[in-house]
Scaffold this motif. Structure first.
Motif, mmCIF file in Angstrom:
data_model
loop_
_atom_site.group_PDB
_atom_site.id
_atom_site.type_symbol
_atom_site.label_atom_id
_atom_site.label_comp_id
_atom_site.label_asym_id
_atom_site.label_seq_id
_atom_site.Cartn_x
_atom_site.Cartn_y
_atom_site.Cartn_z
ATOM 1 N N THR A 71 24.685 5.007 -40.766
ATOM 2 C CA THR A 71 25.959 4.452 -41.228
ATOM 3 C C THR A 71 27.092 5.466 -41.058
ATOM 4 N N ILE A 72 26.814 6.719 -41.435
ATOM 5 C CA ILE A 72 27.839 7.758 -41.322
ATOM 6 C C ILE A 72 28.362 7.832 -39.894
ATOM 7 N N TRP A 73 27.437 7.845 -38.928
ATOM 8 C CA TRP A 73 27.866 7.980 -37.535
ATOM 9 C C TRP A 73 28.428 6.697 -36.969
ATOM 10 N N GLN A 74 27.950 5.584 -37.512
ATOM 11 C CA GLN A 74 28.507 4.302 -37.100
ATOM 12 C C GLN A 74 29.995 4.261 -37.453
ATOM 13 N N ILE A 75 30.299 4.714 -38.683
ATOM 14 C CA ILE A 75 31.687 4.732 -39.129
ATOM 15 C C ILE A 75 32.469 5.801 -38.375
ATOM 16 N N PHE A 76 31.878 6.996 -38.286
ATOM 17 C CA PHE A 76 32.544 8.151 -37.676
ATOM 18 C C PHE A 76 32.937 7.875 -36.218
ATOM 19 N N GLY A 77 32.102 7.099 -35.531
ATOM 20 C CA GLY A 77 32.338 6.886 -34.114
ATOM 21 C C GLY A 77 33.201 5.683 -33.793
ATOM 22 N N LEU A 120 36.902 8.897 -37.476
ATOM 23 C CA LEU A 120 37.629 10.080 -37.047
ATOM 24 C C LEU A 120 37.307 10.431 -35.593
ATOM 25 N N LEU A 121 36.021 10.431 -35.260
ATOM 26 C CA LEU A 121 35.605 10.809 -33.915
ATOM 27 C C LEU A 121 36.130 9.827 -32.876
ATOM 28 N N GLY A 122 35.863 8.544 -33.092
ATOM 29 C CA GLY A 122 36.289 7.527 -32.148
ATOM 30 C C GLY A 122 37.792 7.521 -31.988
ATOM 31 N N HIS A 123 38.486 7.613 -33.114
ATOM 32 C CA HIS A 123 39.941 7.566 -33.091
ATOM 33 C C HIS A 123 40.517 8.757 -32.323
ATOM 34 N N THR A 124 39.951 9.943 -32.607
ATOM 35 C CA THR A 124 40.434 11.150 -31.934
ATOM 36 C C THR A 124 40.203 11.055 -30.431
ATOM 37 N N LEU A 125 39.000 10.630 -30.038
ATOM 38 C CA LEU A 125 38.691 10.543 -28.619
ATOM 39 C C LEU A 125 39.622 9.549 -27.934
ATOM 40 N N GLU A 126 39.897 8.452 -28.624
ATOM 41 C CA GLU A 126 40.777 7.455 -28.031
ATOM 42 C C GLU A 126 42.192 8.015 -27.877
ATOM 43 N N ALA A 127 42.616 8.746 -28.919
ATOM 44 C CA ALA A 127 43.958 9.331 -28.868
ATOM 45 C C ALA A 127 44.067 10.339 -27.727
ATOM 46 N N LEU A 128 42.946 10.973 -27.390
ATOM 47 C CA LEU A 128 42.943 11.939 -26.291
ATOM 48 C C LEU A 128 42.846 11.235 -24.940
ATOM 49 N N GLY A 129 42.745 9.930 -24.982
ATOM 50 C CA GLY A 129 42.700 9.170 -23.739
ATOM 51 C C GLY A 129 41.321 9.089 -23.112
ATOM 52 N N ILE A 130 40.276 9.372 -23.917
ATOM 53 C CA ILE A 130 38.922 9.284 -23.392
ATOM 54 C C ILE A 130 38.362 7.902 -23.694
ATOM 55 N N ASP A 131 37.775 7.303 -22.692
ATOM 56 C CA ASP A 131 37.234 5.964 -22.870
ATOM 57 C C ASP A 131 35.897 6.051 -23.601
#
Lengths: 284, 290
Positions: free
Chosen positions: B119-125, B131-142
């Motif tokens: 669950t933690i990683w499901q949310i995190f990603g 946080l992780l998914g959002h940051t990666l997206e903001a960096l322009g990584i698909d």
């Protein structure tokens, strides 16, 4: 053992200052990597669902404990924690009770088939729970133990008993045999010797074994979910309740997650001074 | 190691374990064996099917693919967790407050229930709230672990590294702490460099505990079910369907008992075989007094 570090810094201090810093950097980065996902869970648990889905922020803008209140006031929720604790404690007690004499036998005596038996025990630690889920369900249903705490506790013995024997055997090997012999000469019977003299000697080993039993029983879900439906349902399975028709209740899910971390954190806090030695399972 | 005496009465001490494990392991295992050689048309009517299911499973792409993914998964996480864990152990403060602090924080992931780890990683990603998914997206990584195979794999591997590297590090740390200072002093007199100290003093002394770590990590990663199941559910498609996930799908989802039982037995045998190799190496190391 512990004096290994006492001398080193004194000798190398003048030129090791940058080195100390690089160590600190490595550890900070690693601990940060470990803490970030947990922080994010705590962060989410303190937000309302509208805030979680509506905006993105590194900390809660409108701090709320609503999610925790939901869990702690609803019996269906908090009974999950109680159920989990009950079978975990039962499992730890059963595992240690049967593993202690067996580990003693393995550490002290040669007997017919001892090495094969020991490996066979270990193979049970290697058995994938997925293989056993269905047969366990049928076995415990047929003897009327389905949805009871003892069923889960017994099922978890499958992997915890071999582990406990393995750990305890390592610790017992470190106790000199002369102690046993002296005690027998002094007129101690086996039972009295074992409880009064031997067990205090391997107290840290028993603690470590209990810690590992607690750990693996607490974190396991597949078997405990398969063997329970209502009365003994573990918290980990209760968490699926947050997925409803209206989507996932993220706030409550996160709060439930945070609360499952608490018992583990408490246990770690109490055994913190034994962790380093304990993790070597008595083998160094 | 001390000399053991031969005493066959020791069997009585082992008896409770034997009874308990026989009850919780042998009976269910026999049920599995039973299913694996029979076929059913429902209504609890079974008839002998011989080795049919085994042949079917062995010629089925499905199991081989799952096995391939499983070996890849276990291989990758062992290759990351061991060097990283040893590296972290070497950098840990050896005593004092910060040592305990590191130990406590590092043990934390080990005691989180496995589905909560998922669950933690499901949310995190997640791209929208994590946080992780959002940051990666903001960096322009698909990045999208529910639709993209590579992202899904990276997510479950990083999750496992997050979850279990500490176990390796703690075991290695315990091994390091047992090295007497005299060894280091001897190394200094010989003017050994850092690498040589590691190669000829620290590594051999850690070997015993590292073998335990490899054995535990291999077994557990090979049986992994809950965490990847929560995060990816085996998807996208079958991209992260590891052996246990596939097995549960087959046994509890589709109720194909015969094939699932045959699958189980072969699965168990593979684990036994590989673990036996590790175990033999470990016992030999023990004998050499490491």
């Amino acid at each position: 053992m512990t004096d290994a570090t006492a001398l080193t810094p004194a000798v190398t201090k003048p030129r090791s200052l940058p080195k100390v810093n690089s160590r600190a950097v490595v550890m900070t980065l690693y601990l940060l990597f470990l803490m970030l996902p947990i922080y994010w869970l705590i962060n989410m648990s303190l937000k309302t669902n509208t805030e979680i889905l509506g905006s993105f922020s590194l900390w809660p803008q409108n701090l709320t404990f609503e999610n925790y209140v939901t869990i702690l006031t609803d019996e269906a929720w908090y009974m999950g924690y109680v159920n989990s604790m009950i079978y975990v404690v039962m499992n730890t007690v059963i595992s240690l009770a049967v593993a202690l004499p067996a580990a003693y036998a393995f550490s002290r005596y040669n007997f017919l088939g001892d090495k094969h038996l020991f490996f066979w025990l270990l193979t049970n630690r290697m058995a994938p729970p997925a293989v056993f889920a269905l047969p366990f369900f049928q076995l415990y249903s047929s003897i009327g133990l389905f949805d009871t705490h003892i069923a889960v506790a017994l099922a978890h013995c499958l992997f915890n008993v071999p582990l406990a024997v393995w750990i305890l055997e390592g610790f017992m090997r470190g106790v000199p045999k002369e102690i046993d012999e002296t005690a027998y000469i002094d007129g101690y019977g086996f039972g009295r010797f074992f409880v009064k003299i031997f067990m205090p000697l391997i107290a840290s080993g028993i603690g470590v074994a209990a810690f590992f039993c607690f750990m693996f029983s607490w974190v396991e879900l597949l078997l405990s979910r398969t063997l329970t439906s209502v009365d003994a349902k573990p918290i980990a399975a209760t968490m699926t309740r947050t997925v409803g028709a209206a989507g996932v209740d993220w706030g409550v899910l996160a709060a439930a997650g945070v609360l499952t971390i608490v018992p583990g954190a408490l246990v770690i806090y109490f055994v913190r001074n034994y962790i380093a030695k304990g993790f070597a399972l008595g083998r160094v | 190691m001390q000399q053991k005496t031969t005493n066959h009465k020791a069997w009585f001490l082992v008896l409770p374990v034997l009874v308990l494990v026989a009850f919780s392991a042998v009976i269910p295992l026999m049920t599995v064996v039973n299913y694996s050689v029979q076929d059913t048309f429902g209504n609890n009517q079974f008839f002998w099917a011989g080795l049919e299911w085994f042949q079917e499973m062995l010629s089925d792409e499905r199991m081989w693919n799952a096995l391939q993914r499983q070996l890849m998964f276990s291989g990758i996480i062992l290759a990351i967790e061991f060097p990283l864990g040893i590296f972290v152990a070497l950098n840990m403060p050896k005593s004092g407050f910060w040592s305990s602090f590191c130990l406590v924080v590092m043990s934390l992931p080990l005691l989180i229930p496995w589905n909560v780890v998922g669950t933690i990683w499901q949310i995190f990603g997640r791209v929208d709230i994590g946080l992780l998914g959002h940051t990666l997206e903001a960096l322009g990584i698909d990045y999208n672990y529910t639709q993209d195979t590579i992202s899904a794999w990276i997510t479950i591997i990083v999750m496992d590294v997050w979850h279990w590297t500490s176990l390796v590090a703690l075991l290695a740390f315990a091994g390091l702490k047992s090295i007497p200072d005299a060894y280091y002093q001897a190394a200094r007199i010989d003017q050994a460099n850092r690498w040589k100290v590691f190669r000829f003093i620290e590594l051999p002394k850690m070997m015993g505990v590292l073998m335990i770590a490899i054995l535990l990590r291999f077994m557990d990663s090979f049986m992994i079910y809950t965490e990847p199941f929560v995060v990816t559910g085996g998807g996208p498609g079958n991209a992260t369907t590891l052996l246990s996930i596939d097995l549960v799908k087959m046994a509890l989802g589709q109720f194909d008992l015969g094939p699932a039982a045959a699958f189980s037995l072969m699965y168990f045998l593979v684990i036994l075989l590989i673990s036996w190799v590790f175990y033999t190496v470990m016992v030999n190391l023990d004998k050499k007094g490491m």
